[in-house]
Design a protein around this motif. Structure first.
Motif, PDB file in Angstrom:
ATOM      1  N   ALA A   1       0.821  -1.210   0.000  1.00  0.00           N
ATOM      2  CA  ALA A   1       0.000   0.000   0.000  1.00  0.00           C
ATOM      3  C   ALA A   1       0.853   1.258   0.000  1.00  0.00           C
ATOM      4  O   ALA A   1       0.324   2.365   0.102  1.00  0.00           O
ATOM      5  CB  ALA A   1      -0.922   0.013   1.213  1.00  0.00           C
ATOM      6  N   THR A   2       2.173   1.111  -0.123  1.00  0.00           N
ATOM      7  CA  THR A   2       3.080   2.258  -0.079  1.00  0.00           C
ATOM      8  C   THR A   2       3.863   2.358  -1.374  1.00  0.00           C
ATOM      9  O   THR A   2       3.984   1.395  -2.133  1.00  0.00           O
ATOM     10  CB  THR A   2       4.058   2.133   1.094  1.00  0.00           C
ATOM     11  OG1 THR A   2       4.947   1.022   0.863  1.00  0.00           O
ATOM     12  CG2 THR A   2       3.314   1.915   2.402  1.00  0.00           C
ATOM     13  N   PHE A   3       4.400   3.537  -1.607  1.00  0.00           N
ATOM     14  CA  PHE A   3       5.330   3.742  -2.709  1.00  0.00           C
ATOM     15  C   PHE A   3       6.426   4.679  -2.216  1.00  0.00           C
ATOM     16  O   PHE A   3       6.281   5.352  -1.187  1.00  0.00           O
ATOM     17  CB  PHE A   3       4.630   4.282  -3.960  1.00  0.00           C
ATOM     18  CG  PHE A   3       4.008   5.644  -3.791  1.00  0.00           C
ATOM     19  CD1 PHE A   3       4.658   6.801  -4.231  1.00  0.00           C
ATOM     20  CD2 PHE A   3       2.748   5.787  -3.212  1.00  0.00           C
ATOM     21  CE1 PHE A   3       4.082   8.049  -4.073  1.00  0.00           C
ATOM     22  CE2 PHE A   3       2.161   7.033  -3.054  1.00  0.00           C
ATOM     23  CZ  PHE A   3       2.825   8.172  -3.491  1.00  0.00           C
ATOM     24  N   GLU A   4       7.504   4.726  -2.938  1.00  0.00           N
ATOM     25  CA  GLU A   4       8.683   5.449  -2.468  1.00  0.00           C
ATOM     26  C   GLU A   4       9.145   6.461  -3.507  1.00  0.00           C
ATOM     27  O   GLU A   4       9.192   6.155  -4.711  1.00  0.00           O
ATOM     28  CB  GLU A   4       9.809   4.455  -2.153  1.00  0.00           C
ATOM     29  CG  GLU A   4      11.003   5.059  -1.436  1.00  0.00           C
ATOM     30  CD  GLU A   4      11.967   4.000  -0.933  1.00  0.00           C
ATOM     31  OE1 GLU A   4      13.189   4.266  -0.961  1.00  0.00           O
ATOM     32  OE2 GLU A   4      11.512   2.914  -0.531  1.00  0.00           O
TER      33      GLU A   4
ATOM     34  N   LYS B   1       8.744   7.415   1.952  1.00  0.00           N
ATOM     35  CA  LYS B   1       7.612   6.520   1.702  1.00  0.00           C
ATOM     36  C   LYS B   1       6.308   7.305   1.778  1.00  0.00           C
ATOM     37  O   LYS B   1       6.142   8.209   2.603  1.00  0.00           O
ATOM     38  CB  LYS B   1       7.615   5.373   2.704  1.00  0.00           C
ATOM     39  CG  LYS B   1       8.725   4.361   2.445  1.00  0.00           C
ATOM     40  CD  LYS B   1       8.668   3.203   3.392  1.00  0.00           C
ATOM     41  CE  LYS B   1       9.662   2.119   2.984  1.00  0.00           C
ATOM     42  NZ  LYS B   1      11.036   2.611   2.914  1.00  0.00           N
ATOM     43  N   PHE B   2       5.360   6.934   0.896  1.00  0.00           N
ATOM     44  CA  PHE B   2       4.059   7.578   0.807  1.00  0.00           C
ATOM     45  C   PHE B   2       2.974   6.512   0.729  1.00  0.00           C
ATOM     46  O   PHE B   2       3.240   5.357   0.363  1.00  0.00           O
ATOM     47  CB  PHE B   2       3.957   8.466  -0.446  1.00  0.00           C
ATOM     48  CG  PHE B   2       4.910   9.627  -0.463  1.00  0.00           C
ATOM     49  CD1 PHE B   2       4.494  10.904  -0.114  1.00  0.00           C
ATOM     50  CD2 PHE B   2       6.239   9.451  -0.842  1.00  0.00           C
ATOM     51  CE1 PHE B   2       5.363  11.976  -0.148  1.00  0.00           C
ATOM     52  CE2 PHE B   2       7.119  10.519  -0.872  1.00  0.00           C
ATOM     53  CZ  PHE B   2       6.676  11.782  -0.525  1.00  0.00           C
ATOM     54  N   CYS B   3       1.761   6.920   1.062  1.00  0.00           N
ATOM     55  CA  CYS B   3       0.588   6.105   0.792  1.00  0.00           C
ATOM     56  C   CYS B   3      -0.544   7.036   0.380  1.00  0.00           C
ATOM     57  O   CYS B   3      -0.454   8.266   0.558  1.00  0.00           O
ATOM     58  CB  CYS B   3       0.195   5.264   2.003  1.00  0.00           C
ATOM     59  SG  CYS B   3      -0.353   6.221   3.417  1.00  0.00           S
TER      60      CYS B   3
ATOM     61  N   THR C   1       0.288  10.893   0.898  1.00  0.00           N
ATOM     62  CA  THR C   1       0.654  11.360   2.230  1.00  0.00           C
ATOM     63  C   THR C   1       1.993  10.735   2.623  1.00  0.00           C
ATOM     64  O   THR C   1       2.143   9.507   2.567  1.00  0.00           O
ATOM     65  CB  THR C   1      -0.420  10.952   3.257  1.00  0.00           C
ATOM     66  OG1 THR C   1      -1.666  11.517   2.869  1.00  0.00           O
ATOM     67  CG2 THR C   1      -0.043  11.421   4.648  1.00  0.00           C
ATOM     68  N   PRO C   2       2.977  11.557   3.019  1.00  0.00           N
ATOM     69  CA  PRO C   2       4.260  10.981   3.458  1.00  0.00           C
ATOM     70  C   PRO C   2       4.105  10.297   4.811  1.00  0.00           C
ATOM     71  O   PRO C   2       3.382  10.769   5.691  1.00  0.00           O
ATOM     72  CB  PRO C   2       5.176  12.204   3.558  1.00  0.00           C
ATOM     73  CG  PRO C   2       4.253  13.356   3.784  1.00  0.00           C
ATOM     74  CD  PRO C   2       2.985  13.035   3.055  1.00  0.00           C
ATOM     75  N   ILE C   3       4.771   9.193   4.964  1.00  0.00           N
ATOM     76  CA  ILE C   3       4.727   8.450   6.233  1.00  0.00           C
ATOM     77  C   ILE C   3       6.143   8.054   6.619  1.00  0.00           C
ATOM     78  O   ILE C   3       7.055   8.019   5.787  1.00  0.00           O
ATOM     79  CB  ILE C   3       3.849   7.184   6.119  1.00  0.00           C
ATOM     80  CG1 ILE C   3       4.404   6.242   5.033  1.00  0.00           C
ATOM     81  CG2 ILE C   3       2.403   7.543   5.856  1.00  0.00           C
ATOM     82  CD1 ILE C   3       3.706   4.901   4.974  1.00  0.00           C
ATOM     83  N   GLN C   4       6.315   7.767   7.895  1.00  0.00           N
ATOM     84  CA  GLN C   4       7.560   7.214   8.400  1.00  0.00           C
ATOM     85  C   GLN C   4       7.259   5.856   9.013  1.00  0.00           C
ATOM     86  O   GLN C   4       6.222   5.677   9.666  1.00  0.00           O
ATOM     87  CB  GLN C   4       8.202   8.141   9.434  1.00  0.00           C
ATOM     88  CG  GLN C   4       8.712   9.453   8.839  1.00  0.00           C
ATOM     89  CD  GLN C   4       9.432  10.313   9.860  1.00  0.00           C
ATOM     90  OE1 GLN C   4       9.355  10.051  11.056  1.00  0.00           O
ATOM     91  NE2 GLN C   4      10.131  11.333   9.396  1.00  0.00           N
TER      92      GLN C   4
ATOM     93  N   TYR D   1       4.519  -2.886   7.190  1.00  0.00           N
ATOM     94  CA  TYR D   1       5.253  -1.818   7.853  1.00  0.00           C
ATOM     95  C   TYR D   1       4.522  -1.417   9.125  1.00  0.00           C
ATOM     96  O   TYR D   1       3.282  -1.464   9.184  1.00  0.00           O
ATOM     97  CB  TYR D   1       5.363  -0.579   6.962  1.00  0.00           C
ATOM     98  CG  TYR D   1       6.367  -0.679   5.837  1.00  0.00           C
ATOM     99  CD1 TYR D   1       7.663  -1.134   6.062  1.00  0.00           C
ATOM    100  CD2 TYR D   1       6.017  -0.292   4.540  1.00  0.00           C
ATOM    101  CE1 TYR D   1       8.581  -1.207   5.026  1.00  0.00           C
ATOM    102  CE2 TYR D   1       6.932  -0.360   3.495  1.00  0.00           C
ATOM    103  CZ  TYR D   1       8.216  -0.820   3.747  1.00  0.00           C
ATOM    104  OH  TYR D   1       9.117  -0.891   2.719  1.00  0.00           O
ATOM    105  N   ILE D   2       5.277  -1.010  10.129  1.00  0.00           N
ATOM    106  CA  ILE D   2       4.707  -0.357  11.300  1.00  0.00           C
ATOM    107  C   ILE D   2       4.916   1.137  11.109  1.00  0.00           C
ATOM    108  O   ILE D   2       6.057   1.610  11.032  1.00  0.00           O
ATOM    109  CB  ILE D   2       5.360  -0.850  12.597  1.00  0.00           C
ATOM    110  CG1 ILE D   2       4.982  -2.308  12.846  1.00  0.00           C
ATOM    111  CG2 ILE D   2       4.935   0.018  13.781  1.00  0.00           C
ATOM    112  CD1 ILE D   2       5.602  -2.905  14.086  1.00  0.00           C
ATOM    113  N   VAL D   3       3.822   1.891  11.011  1.00  0.00           N
ATOM    114  CA  VAL D   3       3.885   3.324  10.731  1.00  0.00           C
ATOM    115  C   VAL D   3       4.102   4.075  12.040  1.00  0.00           C
ATOM    116  O   VAL D   3       3.344   3.915  13.011  1.00  0.00           O
ATOM    117  CB  VAL D   3       2.595   3.813  10.043  1.00  0.00           C
ATOM    118  CG1 VAL D   3       2.666   5.304   9.762  1.00  0.00           C
ATOM    119  CG2 VAL D   3       2.374   3.033   8.751  1.00  0.00           C
TER     120      VAL D   3
END
Length: 383
Positions: free
Chosen positions: A304-307, A312-314, A326-329, A339-341
């Motif tokens: 569900a993410t892309f880089e 990383k974003f979703c 939306t940027p995520i870490q 992934y654990i966000v």
């Protein structure tokens, strides 16, 4: 007549406009893709971190002959389970038995020499007592007796060595375990440098793998506790076999190296797995799976993410069913699937989990559906 023609033309034009409007409306409807979304929630997340490993028995013993000779009998086969003391190989005994016989004869000769020298020394003692011979003559006989006794001791030592060598003609297993590859056949000349096979004591199997410096620091809470304390608090681990299956019996971490390899920056870790039925063999490969639980974590699929540029974003579903990137870490800890966000999302957010990196674009309007509906539709799509 002209009026009728004009009326008919106007009607056709109106019908055409209606038809065109319907087509545009249908096309607009078709352009809204139907994609799966999931609602983000906080929960306890357990991720399995995989570490490649190669298994070996707790005690893998190299079997080498202690005598030189020709193999006369191979008593076991590769993969056979043997007990401690069981005969594995036999080596030609002819030359070894001849050496024993020769050593026995040498002992008999040496014993006879001792007997003769003893008699001479006793006789010379009596002659010395009667002043028939002098002390030097008597001392010579005593020295001859001592030399004969030394030769007897040497002959007896040679006999023991020959008998020991003869016993080496029968190669037995020093431990219980599984026999490895056997590359030699009867008639092959072997010597102490020959590796006949390996017997693996595989009642327990050891899986060795490496952990990075960062992982060791995380394991010890950045050095706030010792490696030994961290090891003792580690949960049971699992073994993923080469075919992807999970081994039925869990293992435990038994040792963590206290020194980092200066070349790789990693520490050697050892896990032990019970192997009562002998299913695991030395040389098997797989992955040691170490579980890590995060309390109150947000976990999302990696798909569900892309880089973009190491970020990383979703895609988060917003008002009017419009998605926006939306940027995520995320935590460095992951199992290769999830992934654990740590930031960028909150409980209740809806994210796109289908078509990310393929068809989804920022600002796109979608028709959301549940992941279960998407999964149910996949077999139908393949028909």
């Amino acid at each position: 007549m002209k009026c009728n023609i004009l009326y008919a033309g106007s009607a056709l034009l109106a019908l055409g406009m209606i038809s065109t409007g319907c087509k545009k409306e249908a096309q607009a409807t078709q352009q809204v893709p139907e994609l799966a979304v999931m609602t983000v929630a906080t929960d306890d997340a357990t991720l399995m971190t995989a570490y490649p490993t190669t298994l070996q028995g707790v005690n893998d013993v190299e079997i080498r002959p202690q005598a030189t000779g020709f193999l006369t009998k191979v008593c076991v086969s590769a993969g056979q389970h043997v007990s401690k003391g069981q005969v594995l190989f036999e080596i030609d005994k002819v030359s070894l038995q001849a050496a024993v016989d020769q050593a026995k004869a040498a002992v008999q000769v040496a014993q006879a020499n001792v007997n003769t020298a003893t008699t001479n020394a006793n006789n010379n003692k009596m002659l010395l007592d009667k002043n028939i011979i002098g002390a030097p003559a008597y001392q010579t006989s005593v020295d001859a007796l001592n030399a004969a006794k030394a030769q007897l001791n040497q002959a007896q030592a040679n006999l023991v060595a020959a008998q020991k060598s003869l016993s080496y003609s029968v190669v037995t297993s020093p431990t219980s375990g599984m026999v490895g590859t056997i590359d030699f056949k009867e008639g092959t000349l072997v010597s102490p440098s020959t590796l006949l096979t390996v017997v693996s004591n595989n009642g327990e199997m050891e899986a060795q793998f490496s952990m990075t410096e960062k992982e060791i620091l995380a394991l010890t809470d950045n050095g706030s506790r010792t490696v030994e304390a961290a090891k003792n608090q580690m949960p049971p681990v699992q073994l993923q076999l080469a075919n992807g299956e999970i081994y039925a019996r869990p293992g435990k971490i038994t040792s963590i190296s206290g020194v980092l390899d200066s070349n790789t920056g990693s520490a050697q870790v050892k896990a032990t797995f019970p192997n009562p039925d002998g299913m695991l063999r030395s040389g098997n490969t797989g992955n040691v799976l170490i579980p890590t639980t995060s309390n109150g974590a947000i976990q999302i699929p990696q798909s569900a993410t892309f880089e973009i540029q190491d970020m990383k974003f979703c895609y988060v579903l917003g008002d009017s069913a419009k998605v926006h990137s939306t940027p995520i870490q995320v935590s460095e800890l992951n199992d290769g699937k999830n992934y654990i966000v740590t930031s960028g999302l909150k409980a209740g957010d809806q994210i796109v989990v289908e078509g990310v990196g393929i068809s989804v674009q920022d600002g796109m309007v979608i028709k959301p559906k549940s992941p279960a509906a998407a999964a149910a539709a996949q077999p139908q799509a393949g028909k």
